[in-house]
Scaffold this motif. Sequence first.
Motif, PDB file in Angstrom:
ATOM      1  N   LEU A 142      34.919  24.882 -47.486  1.00 59.65           N
ATOM      2  CA  LEU A 142      36.234  24.505 -46.962  1.00 59.65           C
ATOM      3  C   LEU A 142      37.067  25.747 -46.646  1.00 59.65           C
ATOM      4  CD1 LEU A 142      38.257  22.327 -46.210  1.00 59.65           C
ATOM      5  CD2 LEU A 142      38.936  22.183 -48.615  1.00 59.65           C
ATOM      6  N   GLU A 143      36.986  26.720 -47.526  1.00 59.92           N
ATOM      7  CA  GLU A 143      37.722  27.975 -47.303  1.00 59.92           C
ATOM      8  C   GLU A 143      37.256  28.644 -46.005  1.00 59.92           C
ATOM      9  OE1 GLU A 143      38.133  32.379 -49.412  1.00 59.92           O
ATOM     10  OE2 GLU A 143      37.434  30.700 -50.627  1.00 59.92           O
ATOM     11  N   MET A 144      35.942  28.659 -45.791  1.00 60.10           N
ATOM     12  CA  MET A 144      35.392  29.274 -44.582  1.00 60.10           C
ATOM     13  C   MET A 144      35.812  28.488 -43.334  1.00 60.10           C
ATOM     14  SD  MET A 144      31.411  30.197 -43.667  1.00 60.10           S
ATOM     15  CE  MET A 144      31.240  31.439 -44.927  1.00 60.10           C
ATOM     16  N   PHE A 145      35.757  27.167 -43.424  1.00 58.52           N
ATOM     17  CA  PHE A 145      36.121  26.318 -42.280  1.00 58.52           C
ATOM     18  C   PHE A 145      37.594  26.516 -41.907  1.00 58.52           C
ATOM     19  CE2 PHE A 145      37.512  22.347 -40.284  1.00 58.52           C
ATOM     20  CZ  PHE A 145      36.538  22.194 -39.305  1.00 58.52           C
ATOM     21  N   VAL A 146      38.445  26.514 -42.918  1.00 59.03           N
ATOM     22  CA  VAL A 146      39.888  26.689 -42.689  1.00 59.03           C
ATOM     23  C   VAL A 146      40.161  28.059 -42.064  1.00 59.03           C
ATOM     24  CG1 VAL A 146      42.113  27.004 -43.862  1.00 59.03           C
ATOM     25  CG2 VAL A 146      40.676  25.043 -44.434  1.00 59.03           C
ATOM     26  N   ASN A 147      39.534  29.093 -42.624  1.00 58.80           N
ATOM     27  CA  ASN A 147      39.757  30.448 -42.097  1.00 58.80           C
ATOM     28  C   ASN A 147      39.196  30.612 -40.686  1.00 58.80           C
ATOM     29  OD1 ASN A 147      41.111  31.402 -44.362  1.00 58.80           O
ATOM     30  ND2 ASN A 147      39.241  32.064 -45.382  1.00 58.80           N
ATOM     31  N   GLU A 148      38.079  29.953 -40.436  1.00 60.84           N
ATOM     32  CA  GLU A 148      37.420  30.084 -39.131  1.00 60.84           C
ATOM     33  C   GLU A 148      38.185  29.361 -38.024  1.00 60.84           C
ATOM     34  OE1 GLU A 148      33.127  28.977 -37.002  1.00 60.84           O
ATOM     35  OE2 GLU A 148      33.323  28.796 -39.178  1.00 60.84           O
ATOM     36  N   HIS A 149      38.713  28.184 -38.346  1.00 62.68           N
ATOM     37  CA  HIS A 149      39.274  27.325 -37.297  1.00 62.68           C
ATOM     38  C   HIS A 149      40.793  27.129 -37.349  1.00 62.68           C
ATOM     39  CE1 HIS A 149      35.349  26.057 -35.804  1.00 62.68           C
ATOM     40  NE2 HIS A 149      34.975  25.834 -37.052  1.00 62.68           N
ATOM     41  N   LEU A 150      41.379  27.234 -38.526  1.00 63.38           N
ATOM     42  CA  LEU A 150      42.732  26.693 -38.670  1.00 63.38           C
ATOM     43  C   LEU A 150      43.810  27.708 -39.034  1.00 63.38           C
ATOM     44  CD1 LEU A 150      41.614  23.490 -40.598  1.00 63.38           C
ATOM     45  CD2 LEU A 150      41.896  23.782 -38.136  1.00 63.38           C
ATOM     46  N   LEU A 151      43.407  28.915 -39.379  1.00 70.08           N
ATOM     47  CA  LEU A 151      44.382  29.951 -39.717  1.00 70.08           C
ATOM     48  C   LEU A 151      44.154  31.188 -38.858  1.00 70.08           C
ATOM     49  CD1 LEU A 151      44.385  29.800 -43.639  1.00 70.08           C
ATOM     50  CD2 LEU A 151      46.026  28.737 -42.084  1.00 70.08           C
ATOM     51  N   THR A 152      45.233  31.903 -38.610  1.00 66.57           N
ATOM     52  CA  THR A 152      45.149  33.193 -37.926  1.00 66.57           C
ATOM     53  C   THR A 152      45.648  34.255 -38.898  1.00 66.57           C
ATOM     54  OG1 THR A 152      45.565  32.155 -35.783  1.00 66.57           O
ATOM     55  CG2 THR A 152      45.918  34.529 -35.933  1.00 66.57           C
ATOM     56  N   VAL A 153      44.749  35.140 -39.278  1.00 67.72           N
ATOM     57  CA  VAL A 153      45.102  36.166 -40.264  1.00 67.72           C
ATOM     58  C   VAL A 153      45.568  37.425 -39.537  1.00 67.72           C
ATOM     59  CG1 VAL A 153      44.291  37.541 -42.219  1.00 67.72           C
ATOM     60  CG2 VAL A 153      43.402  35.224 -41.876  1.00 67.72           C
ATOM     61  N   GLY A 154      46.844  37.734 -39.699  1.00 70.80           N
ATOM     62  CA  GLY A 154      47.404  38.944 -39.090  1.00 70.80           C
ATOM     63  C   GLY A 154      47.482  40.070 -40.098  1.00 70.80           C
ATOM     64  N   MET A 174      46.387  28.347 -33.312  1.00 70.02           N
ATOM     65  CA  MET A 174      46.937  27.586 -32.184  1.00 70.02           C
ATOM     66  C   MET A 174      46.621  26.100 -32.351  1.00 70.02           C
ATOM     67  SD  MET A 174      48.615  27.884 -29.325  1.00 70.02           S
ATOM     68  CE  MET A 174      48.422  29.551 -28.690  1.00 70.02           C
ATOM     69  N   TYR A 175      45.393  25.818 -32.782  1.00 69.98           N
ATOM     70  CA  TYR A 175      44.988  24.419 -32.983  1.00 69.98           C
ATOM     71  C   TYR A 175      45.871  23.758 -34.042  1.00 69.98           C
ATOM     72  CZ  TYR A 175      42.211  20.290 -33.999  1.00 69.98           C
ATOM     73  OH  TYR A 175      41.810  18.988 -34.183  1.00 69.98           O
ATOM     74  N   GLY A 176      46.073  24.460 -35.152  1.00 68.52           N
ATOM     75  CA  GLY A 176      46.901  23.927 -36.232  1.00 68.52           C
ATOM     76  C   GLY A 176      48.317  23.631 -35.777  1.00 68.52           C
ATOM     77  N   ARG A 177      48.854  24.527 -34.961  1.00 66.53           N
ATOM     78  CA  ARG A 177      50.225  24.330 -34.461  1.00 66.53           C
ATOM     79  C   ARG A 177      50.296  23.132 -33.509  1.00 66.53           C
ATOM     80  NH1 ARG A 177      50.234  30.026 -33.989  1.00 66.53           N
ATOM     81  NH2 ARG A 177      50.465  30.013 -31.725  1.00 66.53           N
ATOM     82  N   GLU A 178      49.248  22.985 -32.697  1.00 63.61           N
ATOM     83  CA  GLU A 178      49.206  21.839 -31.769  1.00 63.61           C
ATOM     84  C   GLU A 178      49.202  20.515 -32.533  1.00 63.61           C
ATOM     85  OE1 GLU A 178      45.772  22.444 -29.359  1.00 63.61           O
ATOM     86  OE2 GLU A 178      46.667  24.068 -28.187  1.00 63.61           O
ATOM     87  N   VAL A 179      48.399  20.469 -33.607  1.00 67.50           N
ATOM     88  CA  VAL A 179      48.340  19.238 -34.415  1.00 67.50           C
ATOM     89  C   VAL A 179      49.702  18.972 -35.057  1.00 67.50           C
ATOM     90  CG1 VAL A 179      47.280  18.117 -36.427  1.00 67.50           C
ATOM     91  CG2 VAL A 179      45.852  19.402 -34.828  1.00 67.50           C
ATOM     92  N   CYS A 180      50.325  20.020 -35.581  1.00 67.37           N
ATOM     93  CA  CYS A 180      51.658  19.857 -36.188  1.00 67.37           C
ATOM     94  C   CYS A 180      52.658  19.307 -35.176  1.00 67.37           C
ATOM     95  CB  CYS A 180      52.155  21.197 -36.739  1.00 67.37           C
ATOM     96  SG  CYS A 180      51.544  21.561 -38.395  1.00 67.37           S
TER      97      CYS A 180
END
Length: 225
Positions: free
Chosen positions: A102-114, A122-128
């Motif tokens: 789950l950690e890998m999936f979230v980091n890969e698809h749903l978070l942007t690490v700056g 971007m995907y996460g923001r669109e869903v929100c």
Amino acid sequence: DEVIALKEKVIAEKETQLKDLKTLMETQLKDLIAEKEKLITEKEKLIAEQETQLKDLRSQWVQLEMQTLQELSRVKVIANNRALIEIAMQQYKSDLSLTKGLEMFVNEHLLTVGRDKTTLSMYGREVCNKLRNFGFAAKEDFVQKELKNLMHEISKPLHRPHVSGKIYTGYVVGGEPPLAEALAIVISKLQECKFVKNLDVLLVDGEGKCKCVLSNGDIVEYGEA
């Protein structure tokens, strides 16, 4: 002279014997190495076959679990924030634990690490943004933190959302913000990636009211799915 000749003959015979013995030992050693390599190859082949069988069995088991959820959700309410994610993660990374997967999936698809901070992808923001149309208005920063902490949230003993009596069938996830948003983002992405197929997911708020449906990676009104 005869003694010397005899001595040389004995030495020559000994050398021949040693040479023959050495040749025999080398042959036996080569045979042993070849046999060992053959056994190793056969063992590796057997292990590979067993791993393939195990992988196939796991895949069949996951499909069966998913089918069970699909069938049951057609006839009753299944309210569970964890089960669907757990099944989907076995398809995403079967060799990892649920937590790591789950950690890998979230980091890969749903978070942007700056460099300075982690934000929603971007995907996460669109869903929100879509969810705001249905009354889910948690701040993106809170949703991002909830995503990072989602494994902890869905591992709690009470990982079943409250469901109002007006919902009679369906697979249901949700809860108070920002948990509902985090779950919606993960499950929508799992649907989009085809780790969850042919299963509409009802999203409820903290009062257990169904606000919308996660369907094939999209978010639609309850009743339209």
